[in-house]
Motif scaffolding. Structure first.
Motif, PDB file in Angstrom:
ATOM      1  N   GLY A   7       0.819  -1.211   0.000  1.00  0.00           N
ATOM      2  CA  GLY A   7       0.000   0.000   0.000  1.00  0.00           C
ATOM      3  C   GLY A   7       0.850   1.256   0.000  1.00  0.00           C
ATOM      4  N   LEU A   8       1.947   1.243   0.764  1.00  0.00           N
ATOM      5  CA  LEU A   8       2.851   2.393   0.809  1.00  0.00           C
ATOM      6  C   LEU A   8       3.536   2.579  -0.537  1.00  0.00           C
ATOM      7  CD1 LEU A   8       4.167   4.615   2.466  1.00  0.00           C
ATOM      8  CD2 LEU A   8       5.899   2.978   3.173  1.00  0.00           C
ATOM      9  N   ARG A   9       3.967   1.464  -1.146  1.00  0.00           N
ATOM     10  CA  ARG A   9       4.618   1.542  -2.442  1.00  0.00           C
ATOM     11  C   ARG A   9       3.652   2.083  -3.500  1.00  0.00           C
ATOM     12  NH1 ARG A   9       7.417  -3.169  -2.866  1.00  0.00           N
ATOM     13  NH2 ARG A   9       5.506  -4.303  -3.296  1.00  0.00           N
ATOM     14  N   SER A  10       2.373   1.644  -3.476  1.00  0.00           N
ATOM     15  CA  SER A  10       1.414   2.135  -4.462  1.00  0.00           C
ATOM     16  C   SER A  10       1.106   3.612  -4.238  1.00  0.00           C
ATOM     17  CB  SER A  10       0.129   1.306  -4.434  1.00  0.00           C
ATOM     18  OG  SER A  10      -0.554   1.515  -3.226  1.00  0.00           O
ATOM     19  N   LEU A  11       1.117   4.072  -2.960  1.00  0.00           N
ATOM     20  CA  LEU A  11       0.922   5.499  -2.706  1.00  0.00           C
ATOM     21  C   LEU A  11       2.088   6.314  -3.245  1.00  0.00           C
ATOM     22  CD1 LEU A  11      -0.570   5.639   0.897  1.00  0.00           C
ATOM     23  CD2 LEU A  11      -1.681   6.264  -1.235  1.00  0.00           C
ATOM     24  N   GLN A  12       3.296   5.807  -3.118  1.00  0.00           N
ATOM     25  CA  GLN A  12       4.456   6.516  -3.649  1.00  0.00           C
ATOM     26  C   GLN A  12       4.409   6.562  -5.171  1.00  0.00           C
ATOM     27  OE1 GLN A  12       7.619   4.308  -1.884  1.00  0.00           O
ATOM     28  NE2 GLN A  12       7.695   5.576  -0.031  1.00  0.00           N
ATOM     29  N   GLU A  13       4.039   5.434  -5.791  1.00  0.00           N
ATOM     30  CA  GLU A  13       3.911   5.415  -7.251  1.00  0.00           C
ATOM     31  C   GLU A  13       2.800   6.353  -7.706  1.00  0.00           C
ATOM     32  OE1 GLU A  13       3.192   1.371  -8.182  1.00  0.00           O
ATOM     33  OE2 GLU A  13       5.241   0.736  -7.731  1.00  0.00           O
ATOM     34  N   GLU A  14       1.720   6.401  -6.969  1.00  0.00           N
ATOM     35  CA  GLU A  14       0.581   7.253  -7.291  1.00  0.00           C
ATOM     36  C   GLU A  14       0.975   8.722  -7.253  1.00  0.00           C
ATOM     37  OE1 GLU A  14      -3.494   7.845  -8.205  1.00  0.00           O
ATOM     38  OE2 GLU A  14      -2.484   5.946  -7.952  1.00  0.00           O
ATOM     39  N   SER A  15       1.776   9.106  -6.275  1.00  0.00           N
ATOM     40  CA  SER A  15       2.139  10.518  -6.142  1.00  0.00           C
ATOM     41  C   SER A  15       3.152  10.936  -7.191  1.00  0.00           C
ATOM     42  CB  SER A  15       2.672  10.790  -4.742  1.00  0.00           C
ATOM     43  OG  SER A  15       3.890  10.097  -4.552  1.00  0.00           O
ATOM     44  N   ASN A  16       3.856   9.996  -7.810  1.00  0.00           N
ATOM     45  CA  ASN A  16       4.890  10.340  -8.782  1.00  0.00           C
ATOM     46  C   ASN A  16       4.464  10.126 -10.230  1.00  0.00           C
ATOM     47  OD1 ASN A  16       6.698  11.034  -6.773  1.00  0.00           O
ATOM     48  ND2 ASN A  16       7.445   8.936  -6.561  1.00  0.00           N
ATOM     49  N   SER A 118       0.225  17.340 -21.472  1.00  0.00           N
ATOM     50  CA  SER A 118       0.655  16.629 -20.266  1.00  0.00           C
ATOM     51  C   SER A 118       0.386  17.510 -19.058  1.00  0.00           C
ATOM     52  CB  SER A 118       2.129  16.259 -20.346  1.00  0.00           C
ATOM     53  OG  SER A 118       2.911  17.429 -20.431  1.00  0.00           O
ATOM     54  N   MET A 119       0.014  16.873 -17.986  1.00  0.00           N
ATOM     55  CA  MET A 119      -0.354  17.578 -16.764  1.00  0.00           C
ATOM     56  C   MET A 119       0.593  17.143 -15.657  1.00  0.00           C
ATOM     57  SD  MET A 119      -3.216  19.077 -17.745  1.00  0.00           S
ATOM     58  CE  MET A 119      -4.196  19.455 -16.343  1.00  0.00           C
ATOM     59  N   HIS A 120       0.988  18.072 -14.838  1.00  0.00           N
ATOM     60  CA  HIS A 120       1.794  17.776 -13.659  1.00  0.00           C
ATOM     61  C   HIS A 120       1.001  18.234 -12.448  1.00  0.00           C
ATOM     62  CE1 HIS A 120       5.330  16.826 -16.022  1.00  0.00           C
ATOM     63  NE2 HIS A 120       5.023  17.869 -16.780  1.00  0.00           N
ATOM     64  N   PHE A 121       0.851  17.350 -11.506  1.00  0.00           N
ATOM     65  CA  PHE A 121       0.084  17.644 -10.315  1.00  0.00           C
ATOM     66  C   PHE A 121       1.023  17.827  -9.136  1.00  0.00           C
ATOM     67  CE2 PHE A 121      -2.774  15.279 -13.015  1.00  0.00           C
ATOM     68  CZ  PHE A 121      -3.895  16.090 -12.987  1.00  0.00           C
ATOM     69  N   ALA A 122       0.788  18.853  -8.385  1.00  0.00           N
ATOM     70  CA  ALA A 122       1.572  19.084  -7.170  1.00  0.00           C
ATOM     71  C   ALA A 122       0.724  18.690  -5.979  1.00  0.00           C
ATOM     72  CB  ALA A 122       1.971  20.551  -7.068  1.00  0.00           C
ATOM     73  N   LYS A 123       1.308  17.955  -5.110  1.00  0.00           N
ATOM     74  CA  LYS A 123       0.592  17.529  -3.924  1.00  0.00           C
ATOM     75  C   LYS A 123       0.952  18.476  -2.788  1.00  0.00           C
ATOM     76  CE  LYS A 123      -0.559  13.182  -2.940  1.00  0.00           C
ATOM     77  NZ  LYS A 123      -0.357  11.787  -2.617  1.00  0.00           N
ATOM     78  N   VAL A 124      -0.029  19.096  -2.222  1.00  0.00           N
ATOM     79  CA  VAL A 124       0.191  20.042  -1.135  1.00  0.00           C
ATOM     80  C   VAL A 124      -0.112  19.323   0.175  1.00  0.00           C
ATOM     81  CG1 VAL A 124      -0.509  22.240  -0.146  1.00  0.00           C
ATOM     82  CG2 VAL A 124      -0.451  21.947  -2.627  1.00  0.00           C
ATOM     83  N   ARG A 125       0.830  19.366   1.049  1.00  0.00           N
ATOM     84  CA  ARG A 125       0.630  18.721   2.345  1.00  0.00           C
ATOM     85  C   ARG A 125       0.482  19.801   3.393  1.00  0.00           C
ATOM     86  NH1 ARG A 125       4.886  13.738   2.112  1.00  0.00           N
ATOM     87  NH2 ARG A 125       3.883  12.721   0.353  1.00  0.00           N
ATOM     88  N   ARG A 126      -0.502  19.635   4.217  1.00  0.00           N
ATOM     89  CA  ARG A 126      -0.729  20.578   5.298  1.00  0.00           C
ATOM     90  C   ARG A 126      -0.002  20.090   6.534  1.00  0.00           C
ATOM     91  NH1 ARG A 126      -7.068  21.269   5.503  1.00  0.00           N
ATOM     92  NH2 ARG A 126      -6.870  23.502   5.549  1.00  0.00           N
ATOM     93  N   ARG A 127       0.486  21.053   7.257  1.00  0.00           N
ATOM     94  CA  ARG A 127       1.087  20.697   8.538  1.00  0.00           C
ATOM     95  C   ARG A 127      -0.028  20.375   9.522  1.00  0.00           C
ATOM     96  NH1 ARG A 127       5.169  25.580   9.274  1.00  0.00           N
ATOM     97  NH2 ARG A 127       3.144  26.550   9.372  1.00  0.00           N
ATOM     98  N   PRO A 128       0.159  19.390  10.357  1.00  0.00           N
ATOM     99  CA  PRO A 128      -0.875  19.075  11.329  1.00  0.00           C
ATOM    100  C   PRO A 128      -1.021  20.219  12.334  1.00  0.00           C
ATOM    101  CG  PRO A 128       1.024  17.647  11.619  1.00  0.00           C
ATOM    102  CD  PRO A 128       1.284  18.482  10.415  1.00  0.00           C
TER     103      PRO A 128
END
Length: 132
Positions: A7-16, A118-128
């Motif tokens: 699951g972690l590996r698929s999340l990393q692949e998904e984000s890239n 082609s589209m590039h998506f940026a993932k924004v992470r919020r600080r907790p």
């Protein structure tokens, strides 16, 4: 534990991954975006329905039909030709259909142009949030 690693590996692949609109993914679906309202087969039925959703167009069509019945039957006499109402209504609806068709063709062209961008998506992470 093995499933969490997968699951972690698929999340990393998904984000890239990079998505290209219009290309099929492995599951058979494509990422194409369609902003147009009509196709060639559905233009007249949908566009006419859209025109007659307006109360004014329905009103003038009803008056024109009543005048038409009075002019060409013995139900009642009509002193005014029904074409004085149906003619301008037809012109107004025709101009609206041409305008709507032109706008939809422009949407189709824009969809085709953007389909292979082609589209590039940026993932924004919020600080907790810190609880005080």
């Amino acid at each position: 534990m093995d499933s969490s690693a997968n699951g972690l590996r698929s999340l990393q692949e998904e984000s890239n991954r990079i998505l290209i609109l219009g290309n099929s993914e492995t599951n058979g679906s494509d990422n194409s975006v369609c902003t147009s309202k009509y196709s060639i087969l559905t233009f007249f039925p949908k566009a006419l329905r859209e025109q007659f959703r307006r109360v004014g167009n329905v009103y003038f069509l009803t008056i024109g039909v009543i005048m038409f019945i009075g002019q060409y039957t013995d139900a009642w006499n009509s002193s005014i030709s029904p074409w004085t109402t149906l003619g301008p209504l037809g012109i107004v609806i025709s101009v609206s259909l041409v305008q709507e068709g032109y706008a939809d063709v422009a949407r189709h062209r824009n969809d085709k142009k953007n389909e292979h961008t082609s589209m590039h998506f940026a993932k924004v992470r919020r600080r907790p949030r810190q609880i005080r």
